[in-house]
Design a protein around this motif. Sequence first.
Motif, PDB file in Angstrom:
ATOM      1  N   GLY A   1       9.943  47.393  52.177  1.00 18.42           N
ATOM      2  CA  GLY A   1      11.383  46.663  51.720  1.00 18.42           C
ATOM      3  C   GLY A   1      11.050  45.803  50.560  1.00 18.42           C
ATOM      4  N   GLY A   2      11.938  45.431  49.655  1.00 11.68           N
ATOM      5  CA  GLY A   2      11.983  44.654  48.329  1.00 11.68           C
ATOM      6  C   GLY A   2      11.396  43.248  48.640  1.00 11.68           C
ATOM      7  N   GLN A   3      11.908  42.867  49.492  1.00 10.34           N
ATOM      8  CA  GLN A   3      11.424  41.161  49.743  1.00 10.34           C
ATOM      9  C   GLN A   3      10.056  41.029  50.121  1.00 10.34           C
TER      10      GLN A   3
ATOM     11  N   ASP B   1      22.344  39.266  41.563  1.00  7.76           N
ATOM     12  CA  ASP B   1      22.738  38.490  42.712  1.00  7.76           C
ATOM     13  C   ASP B   1      22.513  37.132  42.263  1.00  7.76           C
TER      14      ASP B   1
ATOM     15  N   SER C   1      17.741  49.469  51.313  1.00  4.76           N
ATOM     16  CA  SER C   1      18.489  48.592  51.973  1.00  4.76           C
ATOM     17  C   SER C   1      19.670  48.514  51.501  1.00  4.76           C
ATOM     18  N   LYS C   2      20.027  48.525  50.105  1.00  4.15           N
ATOM     19  CA  LYS C   2      21.449  48.399  49.765  1.00  4.15           C
ATOM     20  C   LYS C   2      21.734  49.991  49.278  1.00  4.15           C
TER      21      LYS C   2
ATOM     22  N   SER D   1      14.593  49.316  47.102  1.00  3.58           N
ATOM     23  CA  SER D   1      14.497  49.111  47.977  1.00  3.58           C
ATOM     24  C   SER D   1      15.851  50.015  48.686  1.00  3.58           C
TER      25      SER D   1
ATOM     26  N   ASP E   1      24.667  39.118  52.768  1.00  5.72           N
ATOM     27  CA  ASP E   1      24.586  40.428  51.899  1.00  5.72           C
ATOM     28  C   ASP E   1      24.050  41.516  52.682  1.00  5.72           C
TER      29      ASP E   1
ATOM     30  N   ASP F   1      13.591  43.022  40.201  1.00  2.74           N
ATOM     31  CA  ASP F   1      14.197  43.260  41.393  1.00  2.74           C
ATOM     32  C   ASP F   1      15.416  44.030  41.030  1.00  2.74           C
TER      33      ASP F   1
ATOM     34  N   ALA G   1      17.053  45.899  43.597  1.00  2.00           N
ATOM     35  CA  ALA G   1      17.485  46.214  44.913  1.00  2.00           C
ATOM     36  C   ALA G   1      19.084  47.071  44.796  1.00  2.00           C
ATOM     37  N   TYR G   2      19.696  46.342  43.600  1.00  2.00           N
ATOM     38  CA  TYR G   2      21.171  46.676  43.637  1.00  2.00           C
ATOM     39  C   TYR G   2      21.418  47.966  42.584  1.00  2.00           C
TER      40      TYR G   2
ATOM     41  N   MET H   1       7.779  42.024  46.988  1.00  2.00           N
ATOM     42  CA  MET H   1       7.870  40.765  45.921  1.00  2.00           C
ATOM     43  C   MET H   1       7.119  39.697  46.225  1.00  2.00           C
TER      44      MET H   1
ATOM     45  N   CYS I   1      16.563  40.028  37.860  1.00  2.00           N
ATOM     46  CA  CYS I   1      17.235  40.634  38.993  1.00  2.00           C
ATOM     47  C   CYS I   1      18.499  41.496  38.413  1.00  2.00           C
TER      48      CYS I   1
ATOM     49  N   PRO J   1      18.079  34.825  43.260  1.00  2.00           N
ATOM     50  CA  PRO J   1      18.003  34.519  44.652  1.00  2.00           C
ATOM     51  C   PRO J   1      16.680  33.572  44.889  1.00  2.00           C
TER      52      PRO J   1
END
Length: 392
Positions: A105-107, A181, A242-243, A240, A40, A209, A211-212, A110, A177, A131
């Motif tokens: 970042g998200g990860q 995902d 990131s995406k 985040s 991803d 979450d 993130a997307y 969390m 989420c 996830p």
Amino acid sequence: MPPEPARCPVSTDHPAFSFIDRERDPAEWAGHPPVPLDADDCDLPTPPHIVEAMRRAAREPALHRHPRHPGHQGASLLREAASGFLARRFGVAADPETEVLVTPGGQEAMAHLALARLDWDDVVLVPDPAPPSYAAWARFCGAEVVRVPLREENGFLPDLDSIPADVARRAKLFWICYPHDPTGAVATRAFYDELVRFALCHDILVASDAAYSEIYYDTEPPPSFLESPGAMACGIEFHSLSKAYTVPGPGVGFAAGDPRVVGALRAVKTHTDPGTFGAIQHAAMTAFTDTTGYPDRLRAVFRARVKLLCDGLEEAGLEVLRPRATFHTLVRTPAGTTSERFSEELRHKAGVSSVPGTAFGPGGEGYVRLTVCADTDRLTEAVRRIRAARLV
Ligand SMILES: *Cc1c(COP(=O)(O)O)cnc(C)c1O
């Protein structure tokens, strides 16, 4: 939903990543690498205006020191920019002082939420599929994971009424989420409203979450959990870069929500990380105040890729679940085989790597995840190979 047996500190690797790592072993593929549609990790570079902001800021000696001040919350300008993003995009009011926290970042954030909130023997509600890390963090804390099934016929939203009363009573944390995902499903505002009522009634913290949130294909953008009245009193949401803005390498995002929980997360951070490098915080500020229309262009690229892949797979006789959001597409496992076996067939017979749905929990059985983090040529080649392999 029986509790899962092994719940003390586990040492299992992330199942999706260990799968991907195995796939990428060059020894196994000398000369004939599979088309990698498993990760991803976005293949596009970070946009130039964000790189430029990072480069300029990286020259500032003042930013070379530990970035922890003030108070580990992150730069006030970035918290204000993040709060502005929530207001503009979702109509959510979050106080940059008490309800927003900059994170690497998200990860990371969390995982630290689990550390901040969970005790031995607490119950954590984890959607299935989801996830894999939500369950791993719970187990690292000695908490008990109870899986909440997400069913296709319910739009991959959890059925809150099906959660037994004793489980709801013991539950401390509920991960969600959306955009989801691996299914690409999107939540509705009505579901979030119901979730807030459920959480307030049972005193459960919701961890969302998001993130997307910016990688969507519907005309209506997906909502935020924080939009629902009362969400700021029972939940926290993780965003985040990131995406959303293609900034995965540096690692930056923010958490927003219930000020007591944001405070608890900040407290953990004072003991664990020095904060996010100032140059990266500058890059994030630039992203949140974007005037170049970048997320629109990114969505257009991904929308075209999703269409190319899904059309091609359908022409090859496979059944796909067209995603409403995210980088991922689920392919239904043909009758008579399993997710793992079908994923292996895709790799060995067609030369395309994927992740079996079961990497996201038992509820992922029956699906294989393909991503569109690959350019048009590679996606076309993947489709060509899958058609030639005549898997169905
Ligand atoms: C990529 C991703 C994240 C964000 O993680 P970062 O640490 O910010 O890169 C969070 N959740 C999901 C589901 C993701 O796919």
